[in-house]
Design a protein around this motif. Structure first.
Motif, short mmCIF file in Angstrom:
data_model
loop_
_atom_site.label_atom_id
_atom_site.label_comp_id
_atom_site.label_asym_id
_atom_site.label_seq_id
_atom_site.Cartn_x
_atom_site.Cartn_y
_atom_site.Cartn_z
N ALA A 154 -70.53 45.54 34.50
CA ALA A 154 -71.02 44.63 33.48
C ALA A 154 -72.44 44.18 33.80
CB ALA A 154 -70.09 43.41 33.39
N ALA A 155 -72.71 43.96 35.13
CA ALA A 155 -74.05 43.54 35.53
C ALA A 155 -75.07 44.62 35.22
CB ALA A 155 -74.06 43.20 37.01
N MET A 156 -74.66 45.85 35.36
CA MET A 156 -75.56 46.97 35.09
C MET A 156 -75.88 47.08 33.62
SD MET A 156 -76.44 48.53 37.89
CE MET A 156 -76.92 50.13 37.28
N ARG A 157 -75.13 46.48 32.76
CA ARG A 157 -75.33 46.62 31.32
C ARG A 157 -76.03 45.41 30.73
NH1 ARG A 157 -75.17 51.58 30.17
NH2 ARG A 157 -74.72 51.10 27.99
N VAL A 158 -76.77 44.63 31.55
CA VAL A 158 -77.54 43.49 31.05
C VAL A 158 -78.96 43.96 30.80
CG1 VAL A 158 -78.47 41.21 31.59
CG2 VAL A 158 -76.12 41.80 32.21
N CYS A 159 -79.52 43.64 29.63
CA CYS A 159 -80.89 44.07 29.28
C CYS A 159 -81.88 43.49 30.27
CB CYS A 159 -81.23 43.61 27.86
SG CYS A 159 -82.92 44.05 27.34
N SER A 160 -82.72 44.33 30.81
CA SER A 160 -83.67 43.91 31.83
C SER A 160 -84.76 43.03 31.26
CB SER A 160 -84.30 45.14 32.49
OG SER A 160 -85.18 44.79 33.53
N LYS A 161 -84.95 43.04 29.93
CA LYS A 161 -86.00 42.25 29.32
C LYS A 161 -85.49 40.89 28.84
CE LYS A 161 -89.67 42.29 25.84
NZ LYS A 161 -90.33 43.05 24.76
N SER B 221 -78.04 51.03 24.08
CA SER B 221 -78.89 50.64 25.19
C SER B 221 -79.70 51.84 25.67
CB SER B 221 -78.06 50.08 26.35
OG SER B 221 -77.14 51.06 26.80
N VAL B 222 -80.80 51.52 26.35
CA VAL B 222 -81.69 52.55 26.88
C VAL B 222 -81.77 52.39 28.40
CG1 VAL B 222 -84.04 53.47 26.92
CG2 VAL B 222 -83.04 52.60 24.76
N ALA B 223 -81.53 53.45 29.12
CA ALA B 223 -81.64 53.42 30.57
C ALA B 223 -82.97 54.05 30.97
CB ALA B 223 -80.49 54.17 31.22
N GLY C 270 -84.70 52.88 36.10
CA GLY C 270 -83.64 52.31 36.91
C GLY C 270 -83.08 51.02 36.35
N ARG C 271 -83.39 50.76 35.07
CA ARG C 271 -82.90 49.54 34.43
C ARG C 271 -82.32 49.87 33.06
NH1 ARG C 271 -87.73 48.15 36.97
NH2 ARG C 271 -88.99 48.55 35.12
N VAL C 272 -81.73 48.83 32.44
CA VAL C 272 -81.12 48.99 31.11
C VAL C 272 -81.83 48.05 30.14
CG1 VAL C 272 -79.02 48.76 29.74
CG2 VAL C 272 -78.90 49.66 32.08
N TYR C 273 -82.10 48.54 28.94
CA TYR C 273 -82.76 47.74 27.91
C TYR C 273 -81.99 47.91 26.60
CZ TYR C 273 -86.85 47.93 31.04
OH TYR C 273 -87.69 47.85 32.11
N HIS C 274 -82.03 46.86 25.74
CA HIS C 274 -81.70 47.09 24.35
C HIS C 274 -82.74 48.04 23.79
CE1 HIS C 274 -79.79 42.95 24.76
NE2 HIS C 274 -78.77 43.74 24.35
N GLN D 199 -91.99 49.04 20.06
CA GLN D 199 -90.83 49.74 20.61
C GLN D 199 -91.24 51.15 21.01
OE1 GLN D 199 -87.30 49.51 18.17
NE2 GLN D 199 -86.25 51.11 19.32
N LEU D 200 -90.79 51.54 22.18
CA LEU D 200 -91.19 52.83 22.73
C LEU D 200 -90.28 53.95 22.23
CD1 LEU D 200 -91.90 51.76 26.42
CD2 LEU D 200 -93.59 52.52 24.74
N PRO D 201 -90.87 55.09 21.93
CA PRO D 201 -90.07 56.27 21.61
C PRO D 201 -89.58 56.90 22.91
CG PRO D 201 -92.39 56.81 21.50
CD PRO D 201 -92.30 55.33 21.81
N SER D 202 -89.07 58.11 22.78
CA SER D 202 -88.54 58.76 23.97
C SER D 202 -89.65 59.15 24.95
CB SER D 202 -87.76 60.02 23.57
OG SER D 202 -88.60 60.91 22.82
N SER D 203 -90.88 59.27 24.45
CA SER D 203 -92.00 59.65 25.31
C SER D 203 -92.84 58.41 25.63
CB SER D 203 -92.87 60.70 24.61
OG SER D 203 -93.98 61.03 25.38
N PHE D 204 -93.06 58.17 26.88
CA PHE D 204 -93.86 57.01 27.29
C PHE D 204 -94.46 57.30 28.68
CE2 PHE D 204 -89.53 56.37 28.70
CZ PHE D 204 -89.67 55.93 30.01
N ARG D 205 -95.32 56.40 29.13
CA ARG D 205 -95.95 56.52 30.43
C ARG D 205 -95.57 55.33 31.29
NH1 ARG D 205 -96.63 60.73 28.47
NH2 ARG D 205 -98.57 61.95 28.26
N VAL D 206 -95.56 55.51 32.58
CA VAL D 206 -95.21 54.45 33.52
C VAL D 206 -96.42 54.12 34.39
CG1 VAL D 206 -93.69 53.74 35.42
CG2 VAL D 206 -92.80 55.18 33.56
#
Length: 301
Positions: free
Chosen positions: A7-14, A23-25, A28-32, A44-51
């Motif tokens: 359950a903790a792993m499924r909390v939105c990091s934002k 949700s989006v993984a 190493g985190r989970v986001y709505h 909102q980010l698409p599937s392609s993004f930069r880090v």
């Protein structure tokens, strides 16, 4: 425990709320899905993004704010060309060109005040010119005697004999001379041997001499200190006396007196000009004989 961890792993990091559906993984985190946004524009980010620094960026913002700019056109140059000569700079391949002719640069170029020049343009417009032939001389001969000047090795030559100079040379009014030509053209000539005089020079009037060449014209003794000019020659004091002073007709010694007796084209020491009878020095009036003179006192007896 396992369920709590899940359950903790499924909390939105934002937003910190549960993120069970859609949700989006990432990272190493989970986001709505709606919370997974660009940190710059918040879209909102698409599937392609930069880090960048463990944060997500949309490709547009990443290009505009994080990708280095081409040093030439100032546009983003992701994956551009870099060079060790200009650390921290990047170029598009097409922008890495000679500033003069715009030819695309490949392996070699020249740096002039932060500007890049192809070798031909640099040689023609920026390379220093040989002081002799005025042609480009990038890797020529330099010398501290001519700061800022350069020559081709084959142009670094004597102005007289044209021989290429190696080692010592002479500078006369910004011209190069080998030591032999310099001596022949610019040094005074010895009045005795007619060769150039360098180093120690002795001057007599307008004439110059090697120390070993300034000798007495009569006895050939090397002259130093007192000397005399007799006609066109230099004489030591003894030889000058022989040439200049009168000789006594009686003792044949040199006459050094200021005034002296003379008789029948001959000169005498005052002590040598004596009476034939009394042998005393004669001064004043006297009587002449074939073989000598008689003083007034003896002649009147």
């Amino acid at each position: 425990a396992a369920a709590a961890a899940a359950a903790a792993m499924r909390v939105c990091s934002k937003c910190g709320k549960p993120a069970l559906d859609e949700s989006v993984a990432a990272l190493g985190r989970v986001y709505h899905a709606g919370c997974f946004c660009c940190v710059k524009c918040n879209k909102q980010l698409p599937s392609s993004f930069r880090v960048v620094d463990d944060a997500p960026w949309c490709t547009t913002c990443h290009l505009a704010h994080k990708v280095p700019k081409c040093f030439a056109c100032r546009k983003p140059a992701e994956g551009g060309i870099t060079t060790e000569v200009f650390p921290g700079r990047v170029w598009h391949e097409a922008c890495l060109a000679c500033i003069k002719c715009r030819t695309q640069l490949r392996d070699s170029f020249r740096d002039v005040g932060g500007e890049m020049w192809c070798p031909p343009c640099h040689s023609k417009h920026k390379a220093p010119k040989c002081l002799a032939c005025k042609k480009p001389a990038e890797d020529g001969v330099t010398t501290s005697a001519f700061p800022g000047k350069i020559w081709h090795e084959e142009c670094f030559a004597c102005s007289g004999c044209k021989a290429v100079l190696h080692g010592a040379f002479k500078n006369v009014d910004q011209t190069l001379w080998c030591e032999a030509c310099h001596a022949d053209k610019f040094l005074p000539r010895c009045a005795s041997c007619s060769k150039p005089v360098s180093g120690s020079v002795l001057t007599v009037g307008a004439a110059s001499y090697h120390p070993t060449c300034l000798t007495c014209a009569a006895c050939k003794t090397q002259l130093s200190g007192k000397m005399h000019r007799h006609k066109e020659s230099m004489l030591c004091p003894p030889c000058n006396d022989q040439a200049v002073l009168k000789k006594c007709e009686k003792c044949h010694g040199l006459i050094r007196e200021g005034t002296w007796p003379q008789w029948k084209d001959g000169s005498y020491h005052s002590a040598c000009f004596t009476c034939l009878k009394c042998a005393k020095p004669v001064s004043g009036a006297f009587y002449e004989q074939e073989s000598g003179v008689i003083c007034k006192e003896c002649g009147g007896r």
